[in-house]
Design a protein around this motif. Structure first.
Motif, PDB file in Angstrom:
ATOM      1  N   THR A 113      12.524 -28.965   0.463  1.00 59.73           N
ATOM      2  CA  THR A 113      12.838 -27.877   1.382  1.00 59.73           C
ATOM      3  C   THR A 113      14.327 -27.983   1.709  1.00 59.73           C
ATOM      4  O   THR A 113      14.758 -28.918   2.394  1.00 59.73           O
ATOM      5  N   GLU A 114      15.095 -27.028   1.237  1.00 54.49           N
ATOM      6  CA  GLU A 114      16.550 -27.118   1.353  1.00 54.49           C
ATOM      7  C   GLU A 114      17.024 -27.080   2.804  1.00 54.49           C
ATOM      8  O   GLU A 114      17.897 -27.841   3.207  1.00 54.49           O
ATOM      9  N   THR A 115      16.431 -26.168   3.595  1.00 54.46           N
ATOM     10  CA  THR A 115      16.808 -26.045   5.006  1.00 54.46           C
ATOM     11  C   THR A 115      15.533 -26.138   5.839  1.00 54.46           C
ATOM     12  O   THR A 115      14.670 -25.258   5.767  1.00 54.46           O
ATOM     13  N   VAL A 116      15.412 -27.184   6.625  1.00 49.43           N
ATOM     14  CA  VAL A 116      14.178 -27.489   7.352  1.00 49.43           C
ATOM     15  C   VAL A 116      14.207 -26.840   8.739  1.00 49.43           C
ATOM     16  O   VAL A 116      15.104 -27.131   9.537  1.00 49.43           O
ATOM     17  N   PRO A 117      13.230 -25.986   9.080  1.00 46.45           N
ATOM     18  CA  PRO A 117      13.149 -25.458  10.441  1.00 46.45           C
ATOM     19  C   PRO A 117      12.623 -26.539  11.397  1.00 46.45           C
ATOM     20  O   PRO A 117      11.702 -27.269  11.062  1.00 46.45           O
ATOM     21  N   ILE A 118      13.217 -26.614  12.587  1.00 46.86           N
ATOM     22  CA  ILE A 118      12.777 -27.553  13.613  1.00 46.86           C
ATOM     23  C   ILE A 118      12.441 -26.761  14.875  1.00 46.86           C
ATOM     24  O   ILE A 118      13.309 -26.111  15.448  1.00 46.86           O
ATOM     25  N   CYS A 119      11.173 -26.816  15.266  1.00 47.14           N
ATOM     26  CA  CYS A 119      10.689 -26.039  16.411  1.00 47.14           C
ATOM     27  C   CYS A 119      10.063 -27.008  17.412  1.00 47.14           C
ATOM     28  O   CYS A 119       8.958 -27.493  17.207  1.00 47.14           O
ATOM     29  N   VAL A 120      10.773 -27.293  18.485  1.00 45.99           N
ATOM     30  CA  VAL A 120      10.374 -28.327  19.437  1.00 45.99           C
ATOM     31  C   VAL A 120       9.655 -27.755  20.654  1.00 45.99           C
ATOM     32  O   VAL A 120       8.791 -28.395  21.246  1.00 45.99           O
ATOM     33  N   ALA A 121      10.008 -26.540  21.055  1.00 51.46           N
ATOM     34  CA  ALA A 121       9.493 -25.972  22.302  1.00 51.46           C
ATOM     35  C   ALA A 121       7.968 -25.916  22.306  1.00 51.46           C
ATOM     36  O   ALA A 121       7.338 -25.638  21.285  1.00 51.46           O
ATOM     37  N   ALA A 122       7.405 -26.176  23.477  1.00 54.21           N
ATOM     38  CA  ALA A 122       5.954 -26.080  23.684  1.00 54.21           C
ATOM     39  C   ALA A 122       5.734 -25.570  25.111  1.00 54.21           C
ATOM     40  O   ALA A 122       5.475 -26.357  26.024  1.00 54.21           O
ATOM     41  N   PRO A 123       5.870 -24.265  25.317  1.00 54.61           N
ATOM     42  CA  PRO A 123       5.744 -23.718  26.674  1.00 54.61           C
ATOM     43  C   PRO A 123       4.425 -24.083  27.351  1.00 54.61           C
ATOM     44  O   PRO A 123       4.388 -24.249  28.579  1.00 54.61           O
ATOM     45  N   ALA A 203      19.073 -28.580   8.305  1.00 55.62           N
ATOM     46  CA  ALA A 203      17.981 -28.284   9.233  1.00 55.62           C
ATOM     47  C   ALA A 203      18.507 -27.356  10.319  1.00 55.62           C
ATOM     48  O   ALA A 203      19.683 -27.441  10.696  1.00 55.62           O
ATOM     49  N   VAL A 204      17.620 -26.502  10.815  1.00 55.78           N
ATOM     50  CA  VAL A 204      17.998 -25.541  11.843  1.00 55.78           C
ATOM     51  C   VAL A 204      17.018 -25.639  13.009  1.00 55.78           C
ATOM     52  O   VAL A 204      15.812 -25.456  12.836  1.00 55.78           O
ATOM     53  N   LEU A 205      17.540 -25.951  14.190  1.00 55.40           N
ATOM     54  CA  LEU A 205      16.733 -25.932  15.407  1.00 55.40           C
ATOM     55  C   LEU A 205      16.503 -24.489  15.830  1.00 55.40           C
ATOM     56  O   LEU A 205      17.397 -23.642  15.726  1.00 55.40           O
ATOM     57  N   LEU A 206      15.290 -24.225  16.332  1.00 58.68           N
ATOM     58  CA  LEU A 206      14.927 -22.891  16.801  1.00 58.68           C
ATOM     59  C   LEU A 206      14.689 -22.944  18.305  1.00 58.68           C
ATOM     60  O   LEU A 206      13.819 -23.691  18.767  1.00 58.68           O
ATOM     61  N   ASP A 207      15.468 -22.176  19.069  1.00 57.72           N
ATOM     62  CA  ASP A 207      15.233 -22.103  20.506  1.00 57.72           C
ATOM     63  C   ASP A 207      13.817 -21.620  20.796  1.00 57.72           C
ATOM     64  O   ASP A 207      13.199 -20.916  19.973  1.00 57.72           O
ATOM     65  N   GLY A 208      13.309 -21.947  21.969  1.00 58.15           N
ATOM     66  CA  GLY A 208      11.979 -21.488  22.364  1.00 58.15           C
ATOM     67  C   GLY A 208      11.785 -21.591  23.858  1.00 58.15           C
ATOM     68  O   GLY A 208      11.947 -22.671  24.429  1.00 58.15           O
ATOM     69  N   VAL A 209      11.471 -20.461  24.492  1.00 57.27           N
ATOM     70  CA  VAL A 209      11.259 -20.429  25.930  1.00 57.27           C
ATOM     71  C   VAL A 209       9.868 -19.923  26.281  1.00 57.27           C
ATOM     72  O   VAL A 209       9.264 -20.360  27.255  1.00 57.27           O
ATOM     73  N   ILE A 234       9.576 -29.549  11.030  1.00 63.12           N
ATOM     74  CA  ILE A 234       9.471 -30.564  12.075  1.00 63.12           C
ATOM     75  C   ILE A 234       9.241 -29.834  13.385  1.00 63.12           C
ATOM     76  O   ILE A 234       9.908 -28.832  13.669  1.00 63.12           O
ATOM     77  N   GLY A 235       8.278 -30.322  14.186  1.00 66.93           N
ATOM     78  CA  GLY A 235       8.056 -29.639  15.448  1.00 66.93           C
ATOM     79  C   GLY A 235       6.948 -30.246  16.276  1.00 66.93           C
ATOM     80  O   GLY A 235       6.263 -31.180  15.864  1.00 66.93           O
ATOM     81  N   SER A 236       6.794 -29.687  17.458  1.00 62.68           N
ATOM     82  CA  SER A 236       5.772 -30.099  18.413  1.00 62.68           C
ATOM     83  C   SER A 236       4.500 -29.295  18.197  1.00 62.68           C
ATOM     84  O   SER A 236       4.410 -28.458  17.287  1.00 62.68           O
ATOM     85  N   SER A 237       3.526 -29.496  19.082  1.00 59.96           N
ATOM     86  CA  SER A 237       2.300 -28.697  19.004  1.00 59.96           C
ATOM     87  C   SER A 237       2.560 -27.233  19.346  1.00 59.96           C
ATOM     88  O   SER A 237       1.737 -26.378  19.051  1.00 59.96           O
ATOM     89  N   GLY A 238       3.718 -26.942  19.959  1.00 61.09           N
ATOM     90  CA  GLY A 238       4.089 -25.546  20.172  1.00 61.09           C
ATOM     91  C   GLY A 238       4.252 -24.810  18.862  1.00 61.09           C
ATOM     92  O   GLY A 238       3.915 -23.620  18.751  1.00 61.09           O
ATOM     93  N   LEU A 239       4.770 -25.503  17.841  1.00 63.79           N
ATOM     94  CA  LEU A 239       4.889 -24.916  16.507  1.00 63.79           C
ATOM     95  C   LEU A 239       3.510 -24.601  15.950  1.00 63.79           C
ATOM     96  O   LEU A 239       3.278 -23.518  15.399  1.00 63.79           O
ATOM     97  N   THR A 240       2.582 -25.530  16.110  1.00 64.77           N
ATOM     98  CA  THR A 240       1.225 -25.307  15.630  1.00 64.77           C
ATOM     99  C   THR A 240       0.597 -24.094  16.316  1.00 64.77           C
ATOM    100  O   THR A 240      -0.007 -23.242  15.663  1.00 64.77           O
ATOM    101  N   ALA A 241       0.732 -24.028  17.637  1.00 69.66           N
ATOM    102  CA  ALA A 241       0.150 -22.920  18.393  1.00 69.66           C
ATOM    103  C   ALA A 241       0.718 -21.580  17.935  1.00 69.66           C
ATOM    104  O   ALA A 241      -0.010 -20.581  17.826  1.00 69.66           O
ATOM    105  N   SER A 242       2.010 -21.550  17.650  1.00 78.68           N
ATOM    106  CA  SER A 242       2.620 -20.290  17.220  1.00 78.68           C
ATOM    107  C   SER A 242       2.154 -19.886  15.831  1.00 78.68           C
ATOM    108  O   SER A 242       1.930 -18.698  15.554  1.00 78.68           O
TER     109      SER A 242
END
Length: 434
Positions: A113-123, A203-209, A234-242
């Motif tokens: 994966t050349e550019t990895v998305p990173i989604c950390v937010a879990a509202p 890798a690119v971090l994705l904002d999340g509110v 790469i991410g938290s369970s917020g990524l899974t939920a989305s």
């Protein structure tokens, strides 16, 4: 059945958090606690999602280099559409321990994966990423992660930097990018991601509110898998939920599903290796409600002192056989001395195994992310499945075992230190969401 999704959880509590997100939304899933054999995989051949529980969060980069490539290669062979390296939504990690940067390097290479998305937010857990800075709730307040009353003082990996690009730059030399709040507001997420990928970021971090922003992130990931299958994220369970919400919106999974509930149990055993103030309040609540309580000798258990273990087993076994709910704990809040995550977790797992076999207690709560990971590995379980919702991030799970230990069917809750209301242990005993 074609696999939608596979994940590796960098600790066991976080792995069950993802299992819950999948199961409560009707995605058939299983979490393996060891690398499954073909026969074990065949038992769960109807699953749309497969998880692998790990303990990388408490390991060194050298350990990751030695072990993660083989694990990731095994996941790649299963041919899922999306792969997630599941991390805690508080992103606690360090260059020497639980390095998310090293996991990024390995995953990016194995999955190409050349550019990895990173989604950390879990509202849903009170975790938010704004202009690349991480915020987390504690009680009714939200703090920048480096000022969070617990995470800024974590005994193993304290968070001293809220800007996750700077935080990660201490763990990897790979270039990092960010798709920030403005791109989400203007619905230009894909455009901004492509722009940064074109500049060569790894890798690119994705904002999340909020949920709406996570829905845009999930849509991006589902589109990106066409370029790189499996897509490593790469991410938290917020990524899974989305992702689950997006799958439902496009008809990949059913729109409705029956709820999964569990019955109450007559008694419950709680074993805590957590240093969290949240868990401390839960233990104190249990004491006030008449739970039998045993303060464990953490240093003695970690160093293998036989008397420390024998005393704990004797006291807890007597309470459980008397029909009392029982809580064993190593600390009430931050420890005054050194921590012994792996050694202590291993000792707690052996303690748990002995108590279950002696007393037949059928439902157990393990508290503490790192210690729980090491404790569960002492039970020789092959997998766990979802058994019921209790509180966000801490589901009731059912154990599966190929061994003759009698642990098949044991009900487990793996609770992170920050998770759950004050009365969580009683919620777990009752088997229903609070």
């Amino acid at each position: 059945m074609s696999l939608l999704y596979c994940y590796y959880g960098d600790d066991f509590t976080g792995s069950t958090d993802v299992l819950e997100q999948l199961a409560v939304n009707g995605v058939s899933s299983v979490l393996f606690l060891t690398t499954p054999t073909p026969a074990q995989l065949a038992r769960f051949s109807d699953c749309q999602a497969i998880g692998f529980a790990g303990d990388a969060r408490s390991r060194t980069p050298e350990w990751m280099s030695a072990h993660l490539p083989a694990i990731f290669t095994r996941i790649r062979e299963l041919a899922p559409q999306i792969v997630q390296y599941k991390v805690c939504s508080t992103f606690d990690s360090a260059p020497h321990r639980g390095s998310i940067g090293r996991a990024l390097e390995i995953g990016r290479a194995v999955f190409a994966t050349e550019t990895v998305p990173i989604c950390v937010a879990a509202p849903h857990l009170g975790r938010f990423l704004i202009f690349g800075h991480l915020f987390a709730a504690a009680g009714d307040k939200v703090y920048r992660i480096d000022r969070h009353p617990t995470m800024a003082h974590h005994p193993a990996t304290p968070m001293h930097e809220a800007d996750l690009r700077l935080h990660l730059s201490q763990q990897t030399d790979l270039p990092l990018g960010l798709v920030d709040l403005r791109a989400f507001q203007e619905h230009k997420v894909r455009e901004q991601f492509r722009l940064q990928a074109g500049k060569g970021v790894a890798a690119v971090l994705l904002d999340g509110v909020d949920v709406a922003m996570l829905e845009q992130a999930a849509q991006l990931l589902w589109e990106l898998k066409e370029d790189s299958t499996p897509l490593f994220t790469i991410g938290s369970s917020g990524l899974t939920a989305s992702l689950v919400a997006h799958w439902r919106s496009i008809g990949v999974i059913a729109a409705t599903h029956p709820p999964v509930t569990a019955a109450a149990t007559d008694r419950i055993l709680v074993i805590s290796g957590s240093c969290s103030a949240v868990t401390a309040q839960q233990i104190l609540w249990a004491k006030r409600q008449g739970y039998a309580s045993v303060e464990l000798d953490a240093a003695g258990l970690a160093s293998g002192h036989v008397q420390a273990g024998e005393t704990a087993v004797r006291l807890a076994s007597h309470a459980l056989r008397s029909g009392r709910n029982t809580v064993l704990y190593t600390a009430l809040g931050p420890p005054s001395g050194a921590t012994h995550d792996q050694e202590l977790g291993t000792a707690l797992g052996r303690l748990l195994l002995e108590l279950v076999q002696q007393t037949g207690v059928g439902r157990v709560v393990l508290c503490g992310g790192d210690t729980s990971s090491h404790a569960v590995q002492q039970l020789n379980l092959t997998a766990i499945t979802f058994a019921g919702a209790l509180a966000p991030g801490a589901p009731l799970c059912r154990a599966h075992s190929d061994e003759s230990s009698g642990l098949g069917g044991l009900e487990l809750v793996l609770k992170g230190g920050q998770i759950g209301p004050e009365e969580f242990f009683e919620i777990a005993r009752e088997g229903k969401a609070g």
